[in-house]
Structures are given as structure tokens and as C-alpha cells.
Design a protein around this motif. Structure first.
Motif, PDB file in Angstrom:
ATOM      1  N   THR A 184      -2.096  66.498  92.018  1.00  0.00           N
ATOM      2  CA  THR A 184      -2.980  66.628  90.865  1.00  0.00           C
ATOM      3  C   THR A 184      -4.345  66.144  91.273  1.00  0.00           C
ATOM      4  N   GLN A 185      -5.357  66.643  90.597  1.00  0.00           N
ATOM      5  CA  GLN A 185      -6.721  66.266  90.940  1.00  0.00           C
ATOM      6  C   GLN A 185      -7.441  65.810  89.687  1.00  0.00           C
ATOM      7  N   GLN A 186      -7.965  64.596  89.758  1.00  0.00           N
ATOM      8  CA  GLN A 186      -8.708  64.066  88.643  1.00  0.00           C
ATOM      9  C   GLN A 186     -10.108  64.682  88.651  1.00  0.00           C
ATOM     10  N   GLN A 187     -10.509  65.266  87.554  1.00  0.00           N
ATOM     11  CA  GLN A 187     -11.842  65.834  87.458  1.00  0.00           C
ATOM     12  C   GLN A 187     -12.626  65.070  86.404  1.00  0.00           C
ATOM     13  N   THR A 188     -13.771  64.576  86.787  1.00  0.00           N
ATOM     14  CA  THR A 188     -14.595  63.829  85.867  1.00  0.00           C
ATOM     15  C   THR A 188     -15.676  64.744  85.323  1.00  0.00           C
ATOM     16  N   LYS A 189     -15.661  64.962  84.023  1.00  0.00           N
ATOM     17  CA  LYS A 189     -16.661  65.798  83.402  1.00  0.00           C
ATOM     18  C   LYS A 189     -17.914  64.976  83.155  1.00  0.00           C
ATOM     19  N   PRO A 190     -19.085  65.589  83.413  1.00  0.00           N
ATOM     20  CA  PRO A 190     -20.312  64.836  83.183  1.00  0.00           C
ATOM     21  C   PRO A 190     -20.462  64.477  81.714  1.00  0.00           C
ATOM     22  N   SER A 191     -20.946  63.274  81.455  1.00  0.00           N
ATOM     23  CA  SER A 191     -21.138  62.835  80.085  1.00  0.00           C
ATOM     24  C   SER A 191     -22.216  63.657  79.422  1.00  0.00           C
ATOM     25  N   THR A 192     -22.050  63.939  78.128  1.00  0.00           N
ATOM     26  CA  THR A 192     -23.065  64.676  77.386  1.00  0.00           C
ATOM     27  C   THR A 192     -23.784  63.747  76.409  1.00  0.00           C
ATOM     28  N   THR A 193     -23.612  62.471  76.569  1.00  0.00           N
ATOM     29  CA  THR A 193     -24.272  61.513  75.707  1.00  0.00           C
ATOM     30  C   THR A 193     -25.370  60.804  76.474  1.00  0.00           C
ATOM     31  N   LYS A 194     -26.458  60.518  75.777  1.00  0.00           N
ATOM     32  CA  LYS A 194     -27.580  59.857  76.442  1.00  0.00           C
ATOM     33  C   LYS A 194     -27.362  58.349  76.442  1.00  0.00           C
ATOM     34  N   PRO A 195     -28.047  57.618  77.324  1.00  0.00           N
ATOM     35  CA  PRO A 195     -27.928  56.171  77.359  1.00  0.00           C
ATOM     36  C   PRO A 195     -28.332  55.557  76.030  1.00  0.00           C
ATOM     37  N   ILE A 196     -27.752  54.422  75.705  1.00  0.00           N
ATOM     38  CA  ILE A 196     -28.009  53.770  74.424  1.00  0.00           C
ATOM     39  C   ILE A 196     -29.493  53.479  74.232  1.00  0.00           C
ATOM     40  N   ASN A 197     -30.170  53.046  75.306  1.00  0.00           N
ATOM     41  CA  ASN A 197     -31.571  52.652  75.185  1.00  0.00           C
ATOM     42  C   ASN A 197     -32.545  53.802  75.403  1.00  0.00           C
ATOM     43  N   SER A 198     -32.077  55.034  75.436  1.00  0.00           N
ATOM     44  CA  SER A 198     -32.941  56.178  75.689  1.00  0.00           C
ATOM     45  C   SER A 198     -33.705  56.576  74.431  1.00  0.00           C
ATOM     46  N   THR A 199     -34.983  56.970  74.626  1.00  0.00           N
ATOM     47  CA  THR A 199     -35.788  57.483  73.520  1.00  0.00           C
ATOM     48  C   THR A 199     -35.877  59.004  73.561  1.00  0.00           C
ATOM     49  N   ASN A 200     -35.242  59.611  74.559  1.00  0.00           N
ATOM     50  CA  ASN A 200     -35.254  61.063  74.683  1.00  0.00           C
ATOM     51  C   ASN A 200     -34.445  61.686  73.548  1.00  0.00           C
ATOM     52  N   GLN A 219     -33.671  60.916  86.284  1.00  0.00           N
ATOM     53  CA  GLN A 219     -32.281  61.227  86.576  1.00  0.00           C
ATOM     54  C   GLN A 219     -31.429  61.196  85.318  1.00  0.00           C
ATOM     55  N   THR A 220     -31.614  60.128  84.536  1.00  0.00           N
ATOM     56  CA  THR A 220     -30.851  59.978  83.291  1.00  0.00           C
ATOM     57  C   THR A 220     -31.845  59.787  82.147  1.00  0.00           C
ATOM     58  N   PRO A 221     -31.749  60.563  81.088  1.00  0.00           N
ATOM     59  CA  PRO A 221     -30.716  61.573  80.818  1.00  0.00           C
ATOM     60  C   PRO A 221     -31.146  63.007  81.126  1.00  0.00           C
ATOM     61  N   VAL A 222     -32.329  63.195  81.753  1.00  0.00           N
ATOM     62  CA  VAL A 222     -32.866  64.556  81.893  1.00  0.00           C
ATOM     63  C   VAL A 222     -32.048  65.394  82.873  1.00  0.00           C
ATOM     64  N   ASN A 223     -31.996  64.916  84.138  1.00  0.00           N
ATOM     65  CA  ASN A 223     -31.264  65.684  85.152  1.00  0.00           C
ATOM     66  C   ASN A 223     -29.783  65.757  84.804  1.00  0.00           C
ATOM     67  N   THR A 224     -29.260  64.618  84.443  1.00  0.00           N
ATOM     68  CA  THR A 224     -27.877  64.555  83.966  1.00  0.00           C
ATOM     69  C   THR A 224     -27.790  63.507  82.870  1.00  0.00           C
ATOM     70  N   PRO A 225     -27.224  63.811  81.726  1.00  0.00           N
ATOM     71  CA  PRO A 225     -26.341  64.966  81.484  1.00  0.00           C
ATOM     72  C   PRO A 225     -27.011  66.216  80.907  1.00  0.00           C
ATOM     73  N   TYR A 226     -28.285  66.127  80.484  1.00  0.00           N
ATOM     74  CA  TYR A 226     -28.844  67.231  79.710  1.00  0.00           C
ATOM     75  C   TYR A 226     -28.931  68.546  80.486  1.00  0.00           C
ATOM     76  N   MET A 227     -29.645  68.522  81.633  1.00  0.00           N
ATOM     77  CA  MET A 227     -29.814  69.767  82.381  1.00  0.00           C
ATOM     78  C   MET A 227     -28.480  70.242  82.949  1.00  0.00           C
ATOM     79  N   THR A 228     -27.675  69.288  83.392  1.00  0.00           N
ATOM     80  CA  THR A 228     -26.363  69.628  83.956  1.00  0.00           C
ATOM     81  C   THR A 228     -25.486  70.352  82.943  1.00  0.00           C
ATOM     82  N   LYS A 229     -25.613  69.994  81.679  1.00  0.00           N
ATOM     83  CA  LYS A 229     -24.812  70.629  80.628  1.00  0.00           C
ATOM     84  C   LYS A 229     -24.997  72.143  80.632  1.00  0.00           C
ATOM     85  N   TYR A 230     -26.239  72.598  80.739  1.00  0.00           N
ATOM     86  CA  TYR A 230     -26.521  74.037  80.696  1.00  0.00           C
ATOM     87  C   TYR A 230     -26.230  74.706  82.034  1.00  0.00           C
TER      88      TYR A 230
END
Length: 222
Positions: free
Chosen positions: A44-60, A156-167
Motif C-alpha cells: 500500500t502507498q500512503q498519499q498525502t494530499k496537499p492542504s487546501t487551507t491557509k495558515p492561521i496567521n495568513s491575511t491572504n 511559498q505558503t499559501p500562494v504556491n501551495t496550497p492555492y496554486m497547487t489546487k488548480y
């Protein structure tokens, strides 16, 4: 002397039950030790999906979805082979955009960002800046990390990932299903600012029942 055929260490019934247990545990995120998996001939292979939530302290405020893509009919013309067109650097050395016709064969043919390239405005990937050499056309979609025209400084966070990575993942999933995708990424700058104010993405599948048709803008801020 005829060698006796060795019996399997477990009966077929026990093997079946064990395999089912391992698979169920995998579904619920429980990692079964590899040595146990090997005994029963399953992995079996564990796959980690990128988070789609922004950091708590983000203003984005997060991605702003603007509806469907705006490609013209001529821009949606298909071809046998996929292609990527990087727009030229501007007078300040900033990446100005990229267009692409993505094909399934292009998946994972890109390269990671070359650490010898410092896009305008790039300071460090560490605190307090947390910059990234952001691909316009992502590596998993065939984008080059060795061409300055494809790299712009993003947070890097949250622009590159998770936001851009989501699309990018939406496009990748469609490609994995055999679709052809028209794709465009444009970094938008204010005056002579070296970091883009935002990054605009749009994508549309050429298949009749495509799963991809979006236009979105992401602010380049933490």
C-alpha cells in the motif's frame, strides 16, 4: 530425488482475510509495516494530499474564482503534440506569462526550480520572506525549472501551495484521464515592483465533457 513442493505459510482463506485487513487499514490511513505487507505479497502507498487551507496567521483572502476560461476559438485549436510558450522576460527580468496546450504525455516531464536562478525579488525560502521560485507552468505539467521565463517569485505558503497547487492538480487529474487542456498563467505586476501583485490562471479542456474550465486569480501575499 524429487523435491517436495513447499506449502504456502498460510492457507488461502487466511491470506484473503489478511489482504482485506491490510487494504482496509490503508483506506483509513493506517500504515502497515512493509515487512508484513511483503509477507502477504501486497503493498500500500500512503498519499498525502496537499492542504487546501491557509495558515492561521495568513491575511491572504484565497483564490478568487472568476468563472470560466476566456480563450478564443482559435486559441482552443488542438494539435497532435502539446506545447508550452513562455512569454519573454520584461525589461526588469520578470517573467510575464506562459501559454500551453497540455497533453497526457507531458505529465511529470518538467523540472524542479533551478536554485541558481533567482527571479526578480527573490530573497530567501526561509523566514521571514518564505519566497519560492514559483513555476508558471508547474513541474508536474511539464514546466521547466531551468528557464527564467517560467519562474516568478511567489510566497511559498499559501500562494504556491496550497492555492496554486489546487488548480494545477485539477489540470493534472484531467490529463491523467486522457484530456487535452489549454492553459495560461499570467503574473500581474504593479509598476516596477519585482514581486507580482497576483497570479492569474485559466484552463479549459478540449474534450466535449471536460472537467476543467476555470479562471482564477490568486493574490501574491502571505
Amino acid at each position: 530425488m524429487v523435491k517436495k513442493k513447499q506449502k504456502p505459510p498460510f492457507s488461502p482463506a487466511v491470506m484473503l482475510v489478511a489482504v482485506l485487513i491490510i487494504l482496509v487499514l490503508g483506506i483509513f490511513g493506517v500504515q502497515v509495516p512493509e515487512n508484513i505487507q511483503e509477507i502477504f505479497g501486497i503493498h500500500t502507498q500512503q498519499q498525502t494530499k496537499p492542504s487546501t487551507t491557509k495558515p492561521i496567521n495568513s491575511t491572504n483572502p484565497g483564490p478568487k474564482e472568476l468563472g470560466t476560461a476566456t480563450f478564443s476559438t482559435s486559441e482552443l485549436t488542438d494539435s497532435k503534440n502539446g506545447w508550452i510558450d513562455y512569454h519573454p522576460l520584461d525589461s526588469l527580468g520578470r517573467a510575464t506569462g506562459a501559454d500551453a496546450l497540455l497533453k497526457p504525455t507531458m505529465v511529470n516531464t518538467g523540472t524542479s526550480a533551478n536554485k541558481d536562478i533567482r527571479p526578480p525579488g527573490f530573497v530567501s525560502g526561509l523566514e521571514p520572506t518564505l519566497h519560492s521560485r514559483g513555476h508558471l507552468i508547474g513541474r508536474q505539467l511539464g514546466g521547466s525549472g531551468d528557464d527564467p521565463r517560467n519562474l516568478t517569485t511567489l510566497y511559498q505558503t499559501p500562494v504556491n501551495t496550497p492555492y496554486m497547487t489546487k488548480y494545477e492538480n485539477q489540470v493534472r487529474q484531467a490529463l491523467d484521464k486522457g484530456e487535452t487542456i489549454r492553459y495560461r498563467v499570467i503574473p500581474v505586476y504593479e509598476g516596477t515592483a519585482l514581486l507580482c501583485k497576483q497570479i492569474d490562471l485559466e484552463a479549459k479542456g478540449l474534450n466535449k465533457h471536460t472537467t476543467v474550465d476555470f479562471r482564477v486569480t490568486i493574490l501574491n501575499e502571505r
